[in-house]
Scaffold this motif. Structure first.
Motif, PDB file in Angstrom:
ATOM      1  N   ALA A  13       0.809  -1.224   0.000  1.00  0.00           N
ATOM      2  CA  ALA A  13       0.000   0.000   0.000  1.00  0.00           C
ATOM      3  C   ALA A  13       0.838   1.269   0.000  1.00  0.00           C
ATOM      4  N   THR A  14       2.123   1.170   0.295  1.00  0.00           N
ATOM      5  CA  THR A  14       2.954   2.373   0.321  1.00  0.00           C
ATOM      6  C   THR A  14       3.466   2.756  -1.065  1.00  0.00           C
ATOM      7  N   GLY A  15       3.292   1.888  -2.034  1.00  0.00           N
ATOM      8  CA  GLY A  15       3.671   2.214  -3.408  1.00  0.00           C
ATOM      9  C   GLY A  15       2.557   2.982  -4.098  1.00  0.00           C
ATOM     10  N   TYR A  16       2.843   3.506  -5.266  1.00  0.00           N
ATOM     11  CA  TYR A  16       1.864   4.315  -6.000  1.00  0.00           C
ATOM     12  C   TYR A  16       0.588   3.526  -6.307  1.00  0.00           C
ATOM     13  N   ILE A  17       0.728   2.373  -6.909  1.00  0.00           N
ATOM     14  CA  ILE A  17      -0.449   1.599  -7.296  1.00  0.00           C
ATOM     15  C   ILE A  17      -1.181   1.089  -6.056  1.00  0.00           C
ATOM     16  N   GLY A  18      -0.427   0.615  -5.061  1.00  0.00           N
ATOM     17  CA  GLY A  18      -1.054   0.149  -3.830  1.00  0.00           C
ATOM     18  C   GLY A  18      -1.867   1.234  -3.150  1.00  0.00           C
ATOM     19  N   ALA A  19      -1.348   2.450  -3.127  1.00  0.00           N
ATOM     20  CA  ALA A  19      -2.078   3.573  -2.519  1.00  0.00           C
ATOM     21  C   ALA A  19      -3.368   3.857  -3.271  1.00  0.00           C
ATOM     22  N   GLU A  20      -3.327   3.767  -4.574  1.00  0.00           N
ATOM     23  CA  GLU A  20      -4.540   3.989  -5.376  1.00  0.00           C
ATOM     24  C   GLU A  20      -5.568   2.876  -5.137  1.00  0.00           C
ATOM     25  N   VAL A  21      -5.087   1.640  -5.023  1.00  0.00           N
ATOM     26  CA  VAL A  21      -5.980   0.517  -4.715  1.00  0.00           C
ATOM     27  C   VAL A  21      -6.626   0.734  -3.349  1.00  0.00           C
ATOM     28  N   ALA A  22      -5.834   1.185  -2.371  1.00  0.00           N
ATOM     29  CA  ALA A  22      -6.359   1.441  -1.027  1.00  0.00           C
ATOM     30  C   ALA A  22      -7.487   2.466  -1.069  1.00  0.00           C
ATOM     31  N   LYS A  23      -7.274   3.554  -1.783  1.00  0.00           N
ATOM     32  CA  LYS A  23      -8.298   4.611  -1.882  1.00  0.00           C
ATOM     33  C   LYS A  23      -9.589   4.065  -2.484  1.00  0.00           C
ATOM     34  N   SER A  76      -2.207  -8.241  -3.191  1.00  0.00           N
ATOM     35  CA  SER A  76      -0.777  -7.988  -3.163  1.00  0.00           C
ATOM     36  C   SER A  76      -0.372  -7.088  -4.319  1.00  0.00           C
ATOM     37  N   CYS A  77       0.098  -5.903  -3.955  1.00  0.00           N
ATOM     38  CA  CYS A  77       0.685  -4.964  -4.920  1.00  0.00           C
ATOM     39  C   CYS A  77       2.188  -4.872  -4.683  1.00  0.00           C
ATOM     40  N   LEU A  78       2.742  -5.923  -4.103  1.00  0.00           N
ATOM     41  CA  LEU A  78       4.157  -5.928  -3.767  1.00  0.00           C
ATOM     42  C   LEU A  78       5.026  -5.932  -5.024  1.00  0.00           C
ATOM     43  N   ALA A  79       6.128  -5.211  -4.936  1.00  0.00           N
ATOM     44  CA  ALA A  79       7.129  -5.224  -5.999  1.00  0.00           C
ATOM     45  C   ALA A  79       8.465  -4.875  -5.376  1.00  0.00           C
ATOM     46  N   SER A  80       9.497  -5.554  -5.827  1.00  0.00           N
ATOM     47  CA  SER A  80      10.830  -5.264  -5.302  1.00  0.00           C
ATOM     48  C   SER A  80      11.209  -3.833  -5.669  1.00  0.00           C
ATOM     49  N   ARG A  81      11.916  -3.208  -4.777  1.00  0.00           N
ATOM     50  CA  ARG A  81      12.308  -1.808  -4.995  1.00  0.00           C
ATOM     51  C   ARG A  81      13.404  -1.681  -6.042  1.00  0.00           C
ATOM     52  N   GLU A  86      18.422 -10.488  -5.443  1.00  0.00           N
ATOM     53  CA  GLU A  86      18.136 -10.767  -4.035  1.00  0.00           C
ATOM     54  C   GLU A  86      16.824 -10.129  -3.591  1.00  0.00           C
ATOM     55  N   ASP A  87      16.635  -8.864  -3.941  1.00  0.00           N
ATOM     56  CA  ASP A  87      15.415  -8.145  -3.571  1.00  0.00           C
ATOM     57  C   ASP A  87      14.197  -8.747  -4.266  1.00  0.00           C
ATOM     58  N   ALA A  88      14.349  -9.125  -5.519  1.00  0.00           N
ATOM     59  CA  ALA A  88      13.235  -9.699  -6.281  1.00  0.00           C
ATOM     60  C   ALA A  88      12.739 -10.993  -5.649  1.00  0.00           C
ATOM     61  N   TRP A  89      13.661 -11.880  -5.314  1.00  0.00           N
ATOM     62  CA  TRP A  89      13.246 -13.156  -4.729  1.00  0.00           C
ATOM     63  C   TRP A  89      12.711 -12.979  -3.315  1.00  0.00           C
ATOM     64  N   LEU A  90      13.215 -11.979  -2.582  1.00  0.00           N
ATOM     65  CA  LEU A  90      12.724 -11.710  -1.233  1.00  0.00           C
ATOM     66  C   LEU A  90      11.310 -11.141  -1.255  1.00  0.00           C
ATOM     67  N   LYS A 128      11.245 -13.414 -13.242  1.00  0.00           N
ATOM     68  CA  LYS A 128      11.295 -14.837 -12.898  1.00  0.00           C
ATOM     69  C   LYS A 128      10.690 -15.083 -11.522  1.00  0.00           C
ATOM     70  N   ALA A 129      10.967 -14.188 -10.573  1.00  0.00           N
ATOM     71  CA  ALA A 129      10.423 -14.333  -9.222  1.00  0.00           C
ATOM     72  C   ALA A 129       8.910 -14.173  -9.227  1.00  0.00           C
ATOM     73  N   LYS A 130       8.405 -13.177  -9.954  1.00  0.00           N
ATOM     74  CA  LYS A 130       6.955 -12.972 -10.043  1.00  0.00           C
ATOM     75  C   LYS A 130       6.276 -14.189 -10.679  1.00  0.00           C
ATOM     76  N   LEU A 131       6.857 -14.695 -11.748  1.00  0.00           N
ATOM     77  CA  LEU A 131       6.293 -15.846 -12.444  1.00  0.00           C
ATOM     78  C   LEU A 131       6.327 -17.092 -11.567  1.00  0.00           C
TER      79      LEU A 131
END
Length: 146
Positions: A13-23, A76-81, A86-90, A128-131
């Motif tokens: 929710a702290t990302g741009y798309i997540g914040a819009e989804v929250a609203k 889930s609107c999660l995305a690696s920063r 490493e960040d992608a798989w986490l 690859k991590a998303k898939l």
């Protein structure tokens, strides 16, 4: 179907798309629960319920279970920063897997994953991590939308 009384766990929710989804969810009448790594420097959206919880750490998910009963949906609107390996798989894989396990354990009725069209021909590690997570979600017994 009325949204009144329905609870959504919104990751990212702290990302741009997540914040819009929250609203949009709030406007529709949902109770929106947002796990965040830190409550500092948070751009708060009115009427969201924020809880300090790092979803990459499965041991922290108990704070959500203790604080909120009967969550109906996970979005889930999660995305690696960084998009780095490493960040992608986490984030793109492990954090979503943690949320999927939470959904299974608590009989959450639907998991909605905001993915990316670019995963259809994965070349980068975040793709690859998303898939990989999409495939886990599809194989699970949880009702889902991607």
């Amino acid at each position: 179907m009325s949204a009144y009384g329905k609870k959504v766990l919104l990751a990212g929710a702290t990302g741009y798309i997540g914040a819009e989804v929250a609203k949009k969810l709030i406007a529709e009448g949902y109770t929106v629960i947002c796990p965040v790594r830190s409550l500092n420097f948070l751009k708060k959206i009115r009427f969201c319920k924020y809880i300090k919880c790092d979803v990459t750490d499965p041991n922290q998910l108990g704070t959500i279970e203790k604080s909120f009963t009967k969550i109906n949906y996970i979005i889930s609107c999660l995305a690696s920063r960084t998009g780095g390996p490493e960040d992608a798989w986490l984030v793109d894989y492990k954090a979503n897997m943690n949320l999927l396990r939470l959904a299974i354990k608590n009989n959450i009725s639907h998991y909605i994953l905001l993915s990316a069209i670019c995963v259809q021909k994965p070349m980068l590690e975040f793709q690859k991590a998303k898939l990989a997570f999409e495939n886990e979600l599809i194989r699970s017994d949880v009702t889902y939308s991607i």
